[in-house]
Write a protein that holds these residues in place. Structure first.
Motif, PDB file in Angstrom:
ATOM      1  N   ASN A 197       0.871  -0.965   0.222  1.00  0.00           N
ATOM      2  CA  ASN A 197      -0.244  -0.087   0.142  1.00  0.00           C
ATOM      3  C   ASN A 197       0.881   1.095  -0.009  1.00  0.00           C
ATOM      4  O   ASN A 197       0.980   2.056   0.886  1.00  0.00           O
ATOM      5  N   LEU A 198       1.439   1.547  -0.956  1.00  0.00           N
ATOM      6  CA  LEU A 198       2.571   2.565  -1.266  1.00  0.00           C
ATOM      7  C   LEU A 198       1.823   3.901  -0.818  1.00  0.00           C
ATOM      8  O   LEU A 198       2.466   5.080  -0.244  1.00  0.00           O
ATOM      9  N   SER A 199       0.601   4.171  -1.600  1.00  0.00           N
ATOM     10  CA  SER A 199       0.049   5.519  -1.106  1.00  0.00           C
ATOM     11  C   SER A 199       0.008   5.851   0.312  1.00  0.00           C
ATOM     12  O   SER A 199       0.269   6.997   0.669  1.00  0.00           O
ATOM     13  N   ALA A 200      -0.397   4.858   0.892  1.00  0.00           N
ATOM     14  CA  ALA A 200      -0.857   5.011   2.415  1.00  0.00           C
ATOM     15  C   ALA A 200       0.636   5.257   3.081  1.00  0.00           C
ATOM     16  O   ALA A 200       0.652   6.064   4.032  1.00  0.00           O
ATOM     17  N   ARG A 201       1.599   4.348   2.707  1.00  0.00           N
ATOM     18  CA  ARG A 201       2.782   4.512   3.144  1.00  0.00           C
ATOM     19  C   ARG A 201       3.470   5.870   3.017  1.00  0.00           C
ATOM     20  O   ARG A 201       4.080   6.659   3.978  1.00  0.00           O
ATOM     21  N   ARG A 202       3.317   6.298   1.970  1.00  0.00           N
ATOM     22  CA  ARG A 202       3.813   7.921   1.528  1.00  0.00           C
ATOM     23  C   ARG A 202       3.123   8.855   2.603  1.00  0.00           C
ATOM     24  O   ARG A 202       3.738   9.848   2.847  1.00  0.00           O
TER      25      ARG A 202
END
Length: 184
Positions: free
Chosen positions: A146-151
């Motif tokens: 979940n790259l968008s949440a991590r960012r």
């Protein structure tokens, strides 16, 4: 030294010595929209499960799991955010009194309300609440992919701590354990 430890132990392990977590209902403006933020109630649980179903296809948390969480007022705080008396998002937190950490157990925003700053607002609220309680950190887990949440979490001051292998029950995906230091 022993007396200090004894006092700490009694205060952190005895629920009757801990304060009941409280949150004052408030009206907030986020991206030009007015919302009300308040503590979750048992009557809200079905809506929380439905929001998770809309996000994930299947709710990771059951009705019973939410109910158990809401029955722990000394170390759990669940907030909902409403627009026009309709819940559009929520956040659950758990206090780890031993590590002085406020852990975000779950956060969900109805898909049609995502990317409006609601999640950011809820996390900022959690940070402020943790500081009010004199906690040292705010933590959470997020799916590795979940790259968008991590960012988003990184932009809010969270840093990767370690990987929790096969953390998620639905597909055994790894989780990234993230933490924001509140002592700065």
């Amino acid at each position: 030294m022993f007396e200090k430890f004894k006092e700490w132990f009694v205060n952190t392990t005895n629920p009757t010595k801990r304060p009941i977590l409280d949150f004052t209902r408030r009206i907030v403006m986020i991206s030009g929209h007015q919302y009300m933020v308040r503590m979750a109630k048992e009557q809200d649980i079905q809506t929380l499960v439905e929001i998770e179903e809309r996000i994930y296809g299947k709710a990771p948390w059951s009705y019973a799991a939410f109910r158990i969480e809401l029955q722990r007022p000394c170390d759990r705080l669940y907030l909902v955010i409403e627009e026009d008396q309709q819940i559009v998002g929520f956040m659950g937190t758990a206090i780890d009194w031993y590590h002085y950490d406020l852990h975000i157990t779950n956060i969900g925003i109805t898909p049609s309300y995502q990317n409006r700053g609601i999640g950011t607002y809820l996390i900022s609220t959690a940070k402020n609440y943790a500081r009010h309680l004199k906690l040292h950190s705010l933590s959470l887990e997020v799916r590795v992919h979940n790259l968008s949440a991590r960012r988003l979490y990184e932009s809010l001051g969270f840093r990767n701590q370690h990987i929790k292998p096969r953390y998620y029950l639905d597909n055994h995906e790894d989780a990234v354990d993230m933490q924001a230091n509140l002592l700065r």
